[in-house]
Design an enzyme around this catalytic site. Structure first.
Site: not given
Ligand code: UD1
Length: 355
Positions: A202
């Site tokens: 991820h």
């Molecule tokens: C975040 C954390 C990471 C952690 C991970 C666990 C940061 C910088 N990174 O990364 O340290 O290991 O969480 O999962 O905070 N999205 C959805 N649904 C959700 C949440 C996210 O569709 O419920 C999608 C969104 O398009 C988003 C992307 O996933 O842009 C990434 O989510 P984001 O919170 O930016 O970071 P993670 O990759 O989840």
């Protein structure tokens, strides 16, 4: 009675916070009252809601609902929302976990109001400043009043950076508490009769760079063919989006893409998996605690102890190296690493906060 505000927002934090909440509820409810603030960084049921019910975590008293946007904007929205809550409600301290944008926002909002910040999982370093998590954890450590380090390496990192030693507490890792607690009290029921290898990615540097993503998926496919074993691949939403946007021209017949697993399903899968391939920090450790070996799909790791004891190999996104590492580690039984404390990290942390 002291009041603390626990700030969470992303999947691994719900899991870590559960360890602390259980101990408060079981033993320290007379001395410490905990409220939970959810930033809304993760909002999908599969990444958020179900962890609260499954881990018996108290429902958040506050939910900022910030959702997905650019890192700066996401952190800023959280910062403003958390500050409003802290101004309206007197808390004696703020508890933050790990290294996400929610961690940084919580630490910064509290520190600017001179409210003590307690950082669980302090002192971790990948020494890769391109990772958003590295920036978040360094800044959070500097804003914190107490630094709860999960390993001696983390303690040493903090000492090397000149932190006041009185602030540093070696607590061990709350994720070890959890693996022991949940493995013992729950019967784990994942329906997987056939043998499998577990894979997850991820991290943005793996999902958002097509060459890396292609290399990893190709390697995973090679491994499946080599060992005649299905790959169970739970997809984080970020990874699903990246794969959907690519034109996959190679065979992924042996990879079973599934929805993200729950925490208990993950522990169950770890007990059955022949090997784990991952870029997740938490899963690296849970794999080890479950007696299994891990190929790390990153160039470096914060959990160097696992590489040093030979239970994990850093293979980055190098197709050949991933396959070679799998060849070395498949079906290997691992003696769980003893450098992550005694499985009572949560109690050490809660006692220290109270005192
Ligand atoms: C975040 C954390 C990471 C952690 C991970 C666990 C940061 C910088 N990174 O990364 O340290 O290991 O969480 O999962 O905070 N999205 C959805 N649904 C959700 C949440 C996210 O569709 O419920 C999608 C969104 O398009 C988003 C992307 O996933 O842009 C990434 O989510 P984001 O919170 O930016 O970071 P993670 O990759 O989840």
């Amino acid at each position: 009675m002291k009041r603390i505000l626990t700030i969470v927002g992303a999947r691994p934090q719900f899991i870590k916070a559960a360890a602390i909440s259980h101990i408060i509820k079981e033993k320290y409810f007379n001395s410490l009252q905990e409220d939970i603030l959810h930033t809304g960084q993760h909002y999908d049921q599969s990444l958020s809601g179900r962890f609260f019910s499954e881990l018996d975590l108290p429902q958040p008293k506050y939910n900022l609902g910030v959702g997905s946007c650019s890192h700066g904007r996401q952190t800023a929205l959280m910062l403003g929302g958390i500050e409003d809550i802290l101004l309206d409600n007197p808390y004696d301290g703020v508890l933050v976990y790990g290294d996400t944008n929610s961690t940084l926002a919580g630490a910064l909002a509290a520190a600017k109001l001179h409210i003590p910040v307690y950082h669980v999982e302090a002192g971790l370093r990948s020494f890769n400043c391109d990772m958003p998590e590295e920036l978040n954890r360094i800044l959070t450590d500097h804003a914190s009043h107490l630094l709860f380090a999960p390993t001696k390496t983390a303690v040493q990192n903090l000492k090397n950076e000149g932190f006041n030693e009185e602030k540093i507490i070696f607590s061990g890792d709350v994720m070890l508490d959890n693996v022991r607690y949940y493995s013992s009290v729950h019967s784990l029921g994942l329906n997987a009769n056939t043998e499998f290898i577990l894979a997850t990615i991820h991290r943005n540097f793996n999902t958002d760079i097509p060459e890396r993503l292609t290399n990893i998926l190709s390697a995973i496919n090679d491994i499946s063919e080599l060992f005649h074993t299905e790959i169970l691949f739970p997809l984080h939403p970020r990874t699903r989006k990246a794969i959907d946007s690519m034109n996959l021209t190679y065979n992924t017949n042996h990879i079973r893409f599934i929805e993200p697993l729950s925490y208990l399903e993950t522990l169950s899968a770890l007990q059955k998996a022949r090997l784990v391939l991952t870029d997740s920090g938490g899963l690296q450790k849970e794999t080890n605690f479950s007696g299994k070996a891990c190929v790390i799909l990153r160039p470096e790791t914060e959990w160097v102890e696992l590489v040093e004891d030979g239970s994990a190999i850093l293979a980055d996104a190098d197709r050949q190296k991933i396959v070679e590492s799998a060849r070395k580690l498949i079906d290997k039984t691992i003696e769980p690493n003893r450098l992550f404390g005694d499985g009572n990290a949560a109690e050490i942390i809660v006692k220290k906060i109270i005192s």
